[in-house]
Each structure stands twice: as C-alpha cells, then as structure tokens.
Scaffold this active site. Structure first.
Site, short mmCIF file in Angstrom:
data_model
loop_
_atom_site.label_atom_id
_atom_site.label_comp_id
_atom_site.label_asym_id
_atom_site.label_seq_id
_atom_site.Cartn_x
_atom_site.Cartn_y
_atom_site.Cartn_z
N ARG A 94 -33.01 -28.89 58.86
CA ARG A 94 -32.71 -26.98 58.29
C ARG A 94 -31.66 -27.39 59.44
NH1 ARG A 94 -37.01 -23.40 56.48
NH2 ARG A 94 -35.72 -21.72 56.84
N ASP A 248 -33.84 -12.58 63.08
CA ASP A 248 -33.59 -14.27 63.01
C ASP A 248 -32.19 -13.90 64.19
OD1 ASP A 248 -34.56 -13.00 60.53
OD2 ASP A 248 -34.75 -15.34 60.48
#
Lengths: 375, 375
Positions: A94, A248
């Site tokens: 990712r 995040d």
C-alpha cells in the site's frame, strides 16, 4: 474487543503453528472470516487486497510479515537477500501507507542485531509481537485519557446516555485492539457509563456502516447508523454531545487530515457548540507540516468506489451501479479539518488543545525537529 | 429539457388519447421508461409509488389526475361523489406533500364552476394544463433571475467554467420543466456560459447520483458526481464558485428546509466565503413560520432506505444491504439551513436576501397574512 462475547484482536499468532491469523475485513459486516497467513506473500496480499486496513493494523501485519519472511529466508541461499526482497514487497503493498514501511524498517534494524539465523528469527518474532502489543497499549492509554471527556459529560447529563458521533472506522478493526476514536468509548462502556454512538456510514466505502457498526454491535455498545448527511441535523437538535474521529495525518499545528467529510462534521460541531475531538496515536503526527489544508496531499481514488456500492444481495456480496454509467465522478479520499475547529487531540500521552505550542508541550522531543519555516 | 436531443417535460398529455404520460423515475438513471396513466387510480399509484416525485411535479400530476377523475365520474351514478372520492384518494397518496392537495383543491374550485358535466371535464382539462404550464413558467422565470448570479461569476472568471454545487434533485425531474436549483444552470448553458456542476449523490435515496446526474448528462451539461462528504474539501480548495439548492419549505424569515445534508454544505460555503443560494417557486414559502429549526417538523423515514442501496446489477435493479442486519438506523429526511447561512433566495419574482423584510418586499401581499408572534 469482543465478538459474541469472545475476545479478539485483529491479528494474532496461531496457538501452535508458525501462522498469523487475521479477520478478513473485506467480508464485514456480512461474513466473519478468519484467514491464515503462512508466508510473507500471504501477508503482502492481505495488506494489498485490504483484508486488513487501518494504520495501526497494517503496521502490525507488516511486522508479523517480516517474521514469516525471516523463517522462509532460513531455507534460501542468501538469508539477507530474501529478507531484503521481502521488505521491499511489504513496503510496496500500500504505497501511500506509512505504517507498513515503519514496521518493516524497525524489523530490519532489530533482525540485524541477531548473530545467528535462529537468533534473527527469534528477534523477528519478538519484535512483531512487540509492535502489535505497543499498538494495542497506545490505544488503551489513549482511551484512558479520552474517557475523562465522556465522564464529564455523563456527570452533567446525570445518567442520560452520552451521544457521541464518529466518522469512518477508527475502531479496533483499524488497529490491533481498542481503536483510536473508539478507545474512550469502549473504556466508558466497560466502566458502565451510558454511551450511544451515532455512526456515519462514511461513503464511498461505508467503513462506518460496515465496520464501526459491526464492531460496536458485537461488543454490545448502543449505536445508530446514519447517512453522512445527518450529523448536522442531529447537532442542531441537541442529539450529539461530543464528536470523536480518528485521523490519517495531523500537522504539528493540529490540522487533521481524516476520511473525507470529517471537516463538514467539525463545522457543524462548531456551529452548535459541540466539542470536536481527534484521537490519534502520536505516530500519526507529521512533525514536518504546519498548514494542513495547503500542505497535506489528498489522494484521489478510483471512480468505481463512488459509482458502485457493495453489499449483501441474496446471500452474496454484490455491487450495484448508482450513477449513470457515463457520468464523470470525483473521489477524494480525505479532507483536512483546520485546528481552529478542533477542541482537543486525544493521544497516548494525554489530551491537548490543537495548536503547536500545546502539542509540543506533550511531545517536547519534537520541539527542535521537523518543520522549517519557509519565508 | 432534453433527452438525447429530444425535448421532454416530466408529464404531458398523450397526442390523441385521453391519457397522461410520465417518465417513470423509479428506473432512472438506468432505464428510461414512459408510463401511460389512464385512470385516477393510475395517477394515485404513480404518486404513491414515487413514479413521479418532487413538489412541482406531484402537484401537476394530481392536477391531471382530477381531469381523468372527472372523465371517469361522467359514467358514474353521482359525478360529485366520485370526484370527491377521487380528490381524497389523490390527497392521500403522499400525506406529507403539500402540492397534490393544493392542486386538487384548485381543481375542485374550478370544476364547481362548470354548468354541465361536459363543461366540468373541459374545465378540469384546462386547469390541469394551466397548473403544469404555470409550474414550468415559474421555474423558467426563476432561471432568468438566477442566471445573473452565474453571469457575474463567469465575468470575474474570464471564461473559466463556473463551478456550481447542488444537493439532491431540484432539477426538471422534480417539476414539470427547468427545475428550481437547475433553472439558472440550464439558462446559463443555453446562453453559452461555461458551467460545471458538482452533483452531491444525496444519500440515502441518491437522487443526485440517480436523477440530477441523469438529467444533466442527457441535456449535455458538464457535471461530476461526488459523495455527500466531498463538498467541504472542494470548497476549501476553491473548486466551488457557487452553491444552489432547492427547498422543501422556507419560512417567512428565510430558513430553508431541504434534503438532509443541505445545512452541512451551507456551513462549508460560509466557512469558505462561497455564496449559497436557495431556489424556490414562491409556493414553497410557509408564511406561517418564523424559526425553521424549531418550527419545521422533520420527517423520519424507513430505516430500509439507509440499510439498502438500490442500483443496477447484472442488468437488473437490485438492492444490497450495507449495514449489519441488526444495527439500528435513523433516517431523517430533511434538515433546516438557517437564513444567516443563505446569501439569497431565487424566486420567480426575483432574488432577495434571506430575511423577513426583504422577502416581504418581493411578496408584499403576504405582509399582513401569516405569522402570529407567540409571546
């Protein structure tokens, strides 16, 4: 946390075999499937295909992946070459996620200290367990700090349930246990404080409807799923006491990037005098950045996530098209909530106001590191 | 407006037969189906089952229903009894909608003036046509006023497209033609002003993704579908020049009830200095109310609308479950945007600031009617 009364983490070692077990989150909330990961390639695919997701959990998974890699490497011609290739593979799973890279690098440094291959494998296993345990422990501490906010409201409401709104999934499914935004909620629930959670469904991927609702339901925490459009109305009518979201990335000035739509809830909270908190393990801080809206890059994702909705249909998971096939679609993954809208940051070291000075009081070791003012 | 180059309204008389034709909006955006309505019962079911929806269109449909009812009544023992029962039936089709009731009452008053049954049927037909034509004409005028806002921005942007965000469907599909929020946009498009529309998908029923996107696509207006979470981010990054929404009810003080989520976009517009307008035919004003948030009742709808999403799957329209089956769901249909967040109201008589004094300047006949202050 609990699933039908039984305690689970999102990732764990098999009792007897050299195997990692995970909850395959792609099938939630409809099917509860545990996957066995036998090889570093299994781990790579688990991260890449989003069987696991969430910063903390991806880091822990990559950590365990390096242990499996070290075991596999023992049979190869060059232990070092195989381990290095495995590290590259895990980091590539990712590309925009920071945690797998961080966990892999930590493992490489630790493993290098072993003198024999057996010792290296043992170190890798211990380090993987340590990474997972630390993740859970940071979330637990964060919950222990955050609960003071809920307790205060509960006192004021004299036993009436405290209504907490959250967006996306910053629950235990995104970490190893407890979660970030959910940690204070689970802690309050354990201590018998009445809580009720408004769960934003969180389009386009519906992590609220699919994951947050599922984990609250299974742990027994009262909750109600709402569309992302609903929070403002609830706040206007005194039906929300507190907002807690995850993040995040958070700048050293307290601007918080989180799942798209978080900013809209922060605006509504401000307009209705409702405290808005962001919960984060300190690994989420980006000490290099000062202006979140200008400096945090926002990922654009596939239009298919907006055009199609996945769900259960006749016992199978299917996708349905909701737009005209030819209509263009834009899909921004995150937005930035400016610090001015955030009442406080809940971290493993405590709660602080969302501004550089107060954040650095909690993390003084970051005082001199990081941001260089650009004139 | 146009569908693949051909002009349509949402409802019209069959060319030769005593039949009403409608676009069956339940199948949009995936299938374009025209339904024939032969009887008042067909009309009742078309409104009840949401083959037609939107205030203006429901009113026009009920108006035509009364013409069909009058034709049917001619063969019955008592013309008056049948007509009266038909009126009750049409009013009951969507109990919270005001327009069908208004259209039916207007028809009853008009029909009563006919001396013979033939004359009554003729009056009913003419009145139905008049109601539909007026609806289209009011929207057209509203567009002619609203375009001045777009023109001004277009001038400032020197030919760059004007980016307009809208929520839900306040397009021609909700009226007989042109729409309310879309009327200025279609008018700008006709005059060659470059526009681009951000279309909120508008959960839970996705009227943006399904209807607004479909009508803009078919008329050829550039647009992009986004999740309801996205508008704030776009506004933070100067990607929205103007917001125009419709309304379901507007108080004499300018508070606007509209599809749930509208309030969140109004907050983001304010936070980013972007003008937020509400477009409405004056029939949408509720002259009795002053405080929208306190006084406008908000409908709670079925939880199935949130739990299930409808869309196209393998060539058929299917529904998929997106939440845990056991999780509770709340489904509020509308929210109220306080007048302080609204830059102006676009009506068929012109544009005015959203406050009682300026609204009444445009509608002086309402000066003395309506609200009675409660001390």
């Amino acid at each position: 946390m609990k699933i039908k009364g039984q305690h689970f983490r999102t990732i764990w070692l098999h009792e007897t075999d050299p195997v990692i077990q995970i909850i395959d989150q792609r099938f939630l909330p409809h099917q509860f499937i545990i996957n066995d990961l036998h090889t570093v390639n299994d781990v790579f695919m688990a991260i890449r295909d989003m069987q696991v997701r969430g910063a903390g959990l991806m880091g822990a998974t990559a950590g365990f992946g390096m242990w499996l890699a070290a075991r596999e490497a023992a049979d190869k011609e060059s232990f070092e070459d195989f381990l290095s290739a495995a590290a590259g593979l895990l980091k590539s799973a990712r590309p925009t996620a920071v945690n797998p890279e961080w966990a892999v690098n930590r493992q490489l440094l630790a493993i290098a200290k072993g003198n024999t291959i057996d010792e290296k494998i043992k170190i890798a296993k211990n380090t993987a367990i340590m990474i997972a345990d630390e993740d859970a422990e940071y979330c637990r501490r964060l919950g222990n700090h955050g609960i003071t906010i809920i307790e205060e409201i509960a006192k004021r409401k004299k036993g009436e349930p405290v209504n907490i709104l959250t967006h996306c999934n910053a629950g235990w499914l995104a970490f190893v246990d407890y979660g970030s935004a959910t940690a204070p909620i689970y802690e309050a629930f354990e201590r018998g404080i009445k809580v009720h959670v408004w769960v934003d469904e969180t389009r386009p991927r519906n992590q609220g409807a699919g994951l947050t609702a599922w984990e609250l339901l299974n742990h027994g925490v009262p909750h109600t799923v709402i569309t992302d459009n609903t929070g403002g109305h609830l706040m206007q009518h005194q039906m929300v006491d507190l907002v807690i979201t995850g993040a995040d990335r958070v700048t050293r000035s307290g601007d918080a990037a989180n799942k798209i739509g978080t900013y809209l809830k922060a605006l509504a909270a401000q307009d209705n005098n409702i405290p808005f908190y962001v919960a984060l393990p300190s690994s989420t801080f980006d000490w290099q950045l000062l202006d979140g809206v200008k400096e945090i890059p926002i990922e654009e994702r596939s239009d298919a996530e907006v055009k199609y909705v996945y769900g259960l249909c006749d016992g199978e998971i299917k996708k349905v098209l909701i737009t005209p096939q030819e209509s263009p679609v834009a899909n921004y993954g995150f937005d930035v909530t400016p610090a001015r809208l955030i009442k406080g940051l809940i971290t493993e070291r405590g709660i602080c106001p969302a501004n550089e000075k107060d954040i650095l009081k909690l993390f003084p070791e970051q005082m001199k590191a990081g941001y260089i003012k650009r004139d």
